[in-house]
Design a protein around this motif. Structure first.
Motif, mmCIF file in Angstrom:
data_model
loop_
_atom_site.group_PDB
_atom_site.id
_atom_site.type_symbol
_atom_site.label_atom_id
_atom_site.label_comp_id
_atom_site.label_asym_id
_atom_site.label_seq_id
_atom_site.Cartn_x
_atom_site.Cartn_y
_atom_site.Cartn_z
ATOM 1 N N LEU A 267 13.455 72.731 40.003
ATOM 2 C CA LEU A 267 12.887 71.834 38.994
ATOM 3 C C LEU A 267 12.337 72.642 37.827
ATOM 4 O O LEU A 267 12.092 73.842 37.947
ATOM 5 N N PRO A 268 12.089 72.007 36.667
ATOM 6 C CA PRO A 268 11.507 72.727 35.525
ATOM 7 C C PRO A 268 10.129 73.268 35.872
ATOM 8 O O PRO A 268 9.509 72.850 36.862
ATOM 9 N N ASN A 276 8.950 65.431 33.701
ATOM 10 C CA ASN A 276 10.155 66.252 33.580
ATOM 11 C C ASN A 276 10.664 66.699 34.941
ATOM 12 O O ASN A 276 11.877 66.775 35.181
ATOM 13 N N ARG A 277 9.742 66.997 35.849
ATOM 14 C CA ARG A 277 10.134 67.442 37.185
ATOM 15 C C ARG A 277 10.802 66.310 37.965
ATOM 16 O O ARG A 277 11.797 66.517 38.664
ATOM 17 N N ALA A 280 14.254 65.806 36.689
ATOM 18 C CA ALA A 280 15.158 66.818 37.236
ATOM 19 C C ALA A 280 15.557 66.463 38.666
ATOM 20 O O ALA A 280 16.709 66.648 39.069
ATOM 21 N N THR A 283 18.042 63.713 38.574
ATOM 22 C CA THR A 283 19.324 64.262 38.131
ATOM 23 C C THR A 283 20.052 64.930 39.285
ATOM 24 O O THR A 283 21.270 64.768 39.447
ATOM 25 N N ILE A 284 19.323 65.676 40.117
ATOM 26 C CA ILE A 284 19.934 66.322 41.286
ATOM 27 C C ILE A 284 20.485 65.268 42.241
ATOM 28 O O ILE A 284 21.600 65.396 42.764
ATOM 29 N N GLY A 289 22.642 69.026 37.859
ATOM 30 C CA GLY A 289 21.472 69.892 37.871
ATOM 31 C C GLY A 289 21.265 70.543 36.525
ATOM 32 O O GLY A 289 22.235 70.852 35.827
ATOM 33 N N PHE A 290 19.994 70.788 36.174
ATOM 34 C CA PHE A 290 19.691 71.412 34.889
ATOM 35 C C PHE A 290 19.928 72.923 34.912
ATOM 36 O O PHE A 290 20.014 73.551 33.868
ATOM 37 N N THR A 291 19.976 73.520 36.104
ATOM 38 C CA THR A 291 20.190 74.957 36.244
ATOM 39 C C THR A 291 21.330 75.188 37.228
ATOM 40 O O THR A 291 21.681 74.284 38.006
ATOM 41 N N ALA A 294 20.162 74.443 40.733
ATOM 42 C CA ALA A 294 20.008 73.002 40.950
ATOM 43 C C ALA A 294 21.366 72.324 41.065
ATOM 44 O O ALA A 294 21.536 71.380 41.853
ATOM 45 N N GLN A 295 22.357 72.785 40.304
ATOM 46 C CA GLN A 295 23.693 72.199 40.382
ATOM 47 C C GLN A 295 24.313 72.462 41.756
ATOM 48 O O GLN A 295 25.000 71.600 42.314
#
Length: 560
Positions: A267-268, A276-277, A280, A283-284, A289-291, A294-295
Motif C-alpha cells: 500500500l502507499p 489512499n491506502r 490501493a 485496486t489490488i 496494483g500501484f506497484t 502489489a501487482q
C-alpha cells in the motif's frame, strides 16, 4: 548473544523455598531429568527454569517452563459433576497450528509480533521464534493469563486452573517443535528445493505441519516484509500438487499479513492517509496494483491462489472503512472526496467478495460521524453567511449515506433558513435582484438533490420558497422586468425569462408566475399578435416560445 541454561530446583511440599540442584544446557534433557527426580521421590515438588543471560547488559531473564508436584496416592472423594476439564481454545497440541488458534495468538501477541516482524504462522513454525518468545518471560505468561481470564469469564472455571492447562498444552506443542527442529524436519531450502521437499511430503499425515516449518524458514531468510512477501509470491507460482500444498501455507501467511501492518509494502506510505491506502487495497482486490509488488499480489489473488487471504483483505477493507480513523487527515473536503472515490471503486468489486449491505453499513457508520456536531460545524465554516452554510450542508448531505444521517443535517439547516440572518444576507448581496433569485433557486436544487428525507425536505423547500416570494415582492423585480403596462406578448415573454434564467423556486413563486403568464395567453388574439411580433421568423419564434412554455410547466398552452 544471549547465554541460555536450565536450572532444576527442588522444594518442600509448600513450594516456598527452592533449591537448585542441577544446571543443564539442553531443555529436553532438563525436563526429562526433573521428571525422573520427581517420580523417584527426590522431593515433593520440582521446577525447571530457563535462564537467559545477556553478557552485554549483565541482565538475566527467567521463565519457568515446568513446575510439578509428586502425585499423592490416597483415597479421595469422587469429583463433583461440574469439575469438567477447563474449556480451552485447543484440546491438543496439533490444534495450535490451526486457523482459530493462530488468530488468537496473533491477537494476544500483536505488539511483539509487529516489533519482531513476524506473523503467527511463522512464530509457531519456527523454533528460534518460539525461543525468543520464551526468553521474554512475561510476554508468554501474560498472553496465557489474558486467554485464561476470557475463558474463566465465559465458563466460570478458575483462572489458575485454565492457565495451568493452557501452559501444559503450549509446552507440549513447543517441545514437539523443538524436537522436530533438532531432528532436521524443517530444513532451510531455496525455492526449487522447497518444491522438491513439498513433493516428498505429499500426502504424508503430518505433511502440512512439516511443510509449514519449511515455508516459515524459507520466508525467514528475508529480513523485511517487502522481501519476505516477494519470496512468498515467488513460491505461489510453483506448479503441481506440491505447489498447491505450498500455496495453502502461504494462504495462511498472507491471511495474517492482511490483518496487520505487514500489509504496508503493498500500500502507499502512511503519509498518504487511510483513504489512499484503502483505495490501493480495493485496486489490488480488483486485480491491479500501484506497484510491481502489489501487482504480483493482485495476480495471485485473481488466479485464486490465495482465497482466504483475499477474504481477509476484504474484511480489512470493511473494518478500516467503518473505523474512527479519518480517510484524509487534513480537511473534511478531502474526507468526503475520499469517500466518494472509494464508493465508486468498491461498487466495481465482485459482489460475492463483499456483500452490498456490509459495505453500506460501513459507509453509514462513517457518515454518522460526519453528521456529528463537531464535523458539521467544521464543514459549515462558521465565518461565512447563512446561505453558504446551508449550501455546504447540502453538499455534505449529497455525499453521506443513511436516512437518519441526512435527517440530522436537515436539523442544522432549518434554523438557518428560518432565522433573520439569511434574509438580511439576501437583501445585502451586491447583485441584481434576478441574480439573487437565481441564488435561492440553486440552493433549492441542492436541497432537492441532497437526499434529505420527507418531511424535512419539504419544510426546507417551503421555507426557501417563502423567502423567494417575499424578496420578489419587496424588491419589485417582477414589475421591473415585466411591467403590467406592457402588451400581452412582450409581458408573457418577459415573465418566461424568470423560468429560462432558472430564477424561480417551486411553490408559490412558480404558481404566481404561471398564473400571470396564463392570463396573458388567454388574451383574445394572442397567437396572432405573437406571429406579428415575430415578423418573418414567426415559425422559429413559435417553436422557441412553445419550448419556453414547456420549461415553465405550461406545455398545455402551446400555440398552434
Amino acid at each position: 548473544m544471549r547465554q541460555v541454561h536450565y536450572e532444576i530446583a527442588l522444594s518442600d511440599s509448600a513450594r516456598r523455598h527452592w533449591r537448585v540442584i542441577e544446571v543443564l544446557g539442553e531443555r529436553s534433557e532438563a525436563i526429562a531429568r526433573a521428571k525422573f527426580l520427581l517420580e523417584d521421590g527426590a522431593a515433593p515438588s520440582i521446577r525447571v527454569t530457563r535462564v537467559a543471560r545477556d553478557p552485554a547488559e549483565e541482565t538475566f531473564d527467567e521463565l519457568t517452563i515446568l513446575e510439578e508436584m509428586a502425585k499423592r496416592v490416597k483415597p479421595r472423594a469422587s469429583a463433583p459433576a461440574d469439575s469438567a476439564p477447563a474449556a480451552l481454545p485447543c484440546l491438543a497440541p496439533e490444534e495450535l497450528f490451526g486457523d482459530k488458534a493462530r488468530e488468537t495468538i496473533a491477537r494476544l501477541l500483536a505488539e511483539p509480533l509487529a516489533r519482531w516482524k513476524l506473523t503467527a504462522f511463522e512464530l509457531i513454525h519456527r523454533a528460534d521464534a518460539l525461543q525468543r518468545l520464551e526468553a521474554t518471560g512475561t510476554l508468554y505468561q501474560h498472553a496465557l493469563q489474558k486467554m485464561a481470564v476470557a475463558q474463566a469469564h465465559s465458563t466460570g472455571i478458575p483462572v489458575a486452573r485454565i492457565v495451568k492447562n493452557l501452559n501444559t498444552l503450549c509446552l507440549a506443542a513447543m517441545h514437539r517443535l523443538y524436537r522436530d527442529e533438532r531432528a532436521g524436519l524443517f530444513p532451510a531450502l531455496d525455492l526449487p528445493a522447497l518444491h522438491t521437499h513439498a513433493e516428498a511430503l505429499h500426502p504424508a499425515p503430518a505433511g502440512d505441519y512439516r511443510l509449514g516449518g519449511a515455508i516459515a524458514k524459507y520466508l525467514g531468510a528475508a529480513s523485511d516484509w517487502a522481501a519476505r512477501h516477494a519470496r512468498a509470491l515467488d513460491a505461489c507460482a510453483l506448479e503441481g500438487e506440491a505447489g498447491d500444498a505450498i500455496r495453502r501455507g502461504l494462504d495462511a501467511y498472507f491471511r495474517e499479513v492482511a490483518a496487520t501492518e505487514a500489509i504496508d509494502p503493498f500500500l502507499p506510505g502512511l503519509d498518504g492517509g487511510l483513504g489512499n491506502r484503502l483505495l490501493a487495497l480495493v485496486t489490488i482486490l480488483s486485480g491491479r496494483g500501484f506497484t510491481p509488488l502489489a501487482q504480483r499480489l493482485a495476480d495471485a489473488l485473481s488466479a485464486g491462489h490465495l482465497p482466504r487471504a483475499r477474504e481477509a483483505m476484504a474484511a480489512r477493507l470493511v473494518d478500516d472503512l467503518a473505523s474512527l480513523r479519518r480517510l484524509d487527515r487534513d480537511t473534511l473536503e478531502g474526507e468526503i472526496k475520499s469517500m466518494r472515490i472509494l464508493a465508486s471503486a468498491i461498487s466495481k468489486l465482485d459482489p460475492a467478495l463483499i456483500e452490498r449491505d456490509v459495505i453500506e453499513a460501513a459507509f453509514n457508520a462513517r457518515s454518522r460521524r460526519l453528521a456529528a456536531a463537531d464535523s458539521v460545524y467544521e464543514f459549515m465554516a462558521p465565518g461565512q453567511g447563512a446561505l453558504e452554510r446551508i449550501e455546504r450542508l447540502m453538499i455534505l448531505s449529497e455525499n453521506l449515506v443513511g436516512t437518519e444521517n441526512k435527517r440530522k443535517l436537515a436539523g442544522y439547516a432549518l434554523p438557518l433558513l428560518t432565522g433573520h440572518q439569511i434574509e438580511r444576507q439576501i437583501d445585502s448581496l451586491r447583485a441584481a435582484p434576478i441574480a439573487r433569485l437565481q441564488r435561492l433557486a440553486r440552493l433549492e436544487g441542492r436541497i432537492l438533490r441532497s437526499g434529505i428525507p420527507e418531511p424535512e425536505r419539504a419544510q426546507l423547500v417551503e421555507r426557501l420558497d417563502e423567502m423567494a416570494m417575499k424578496f420578489a415582492r419587496s424588491s419589485g423585480v417582477i414589475e421591473s422586468i415585466a411591467p403590467r403596462s406592457l402588451p400581452p406578448v412582450p409581458r408573457a415573454l418577459a415573465l418566461l425569462q424568470f423560468f429560462t434564467a432558472r430564477a424561480v423556486t417551486q411553490g408559490s413563486l412558480t404558481q404566481m408566475l404561471r398564473t400571470e403568464i396564463s392570463a396573458m395567453l388567454e388574451t383574445p388574439g394572442f397567437a396572432t399578435s405573437y406571429r406579428r411580433f415575430c415578423a418573418e421568423e414567426a415559425d422559429e419564434g413559435l417553436a422557441s416560445f412553445n419550448e419556453a412554455l414547456a420549461g415553465a410547466g405550461l406545455g398545455a398552452h402551446r400555440l398552434g
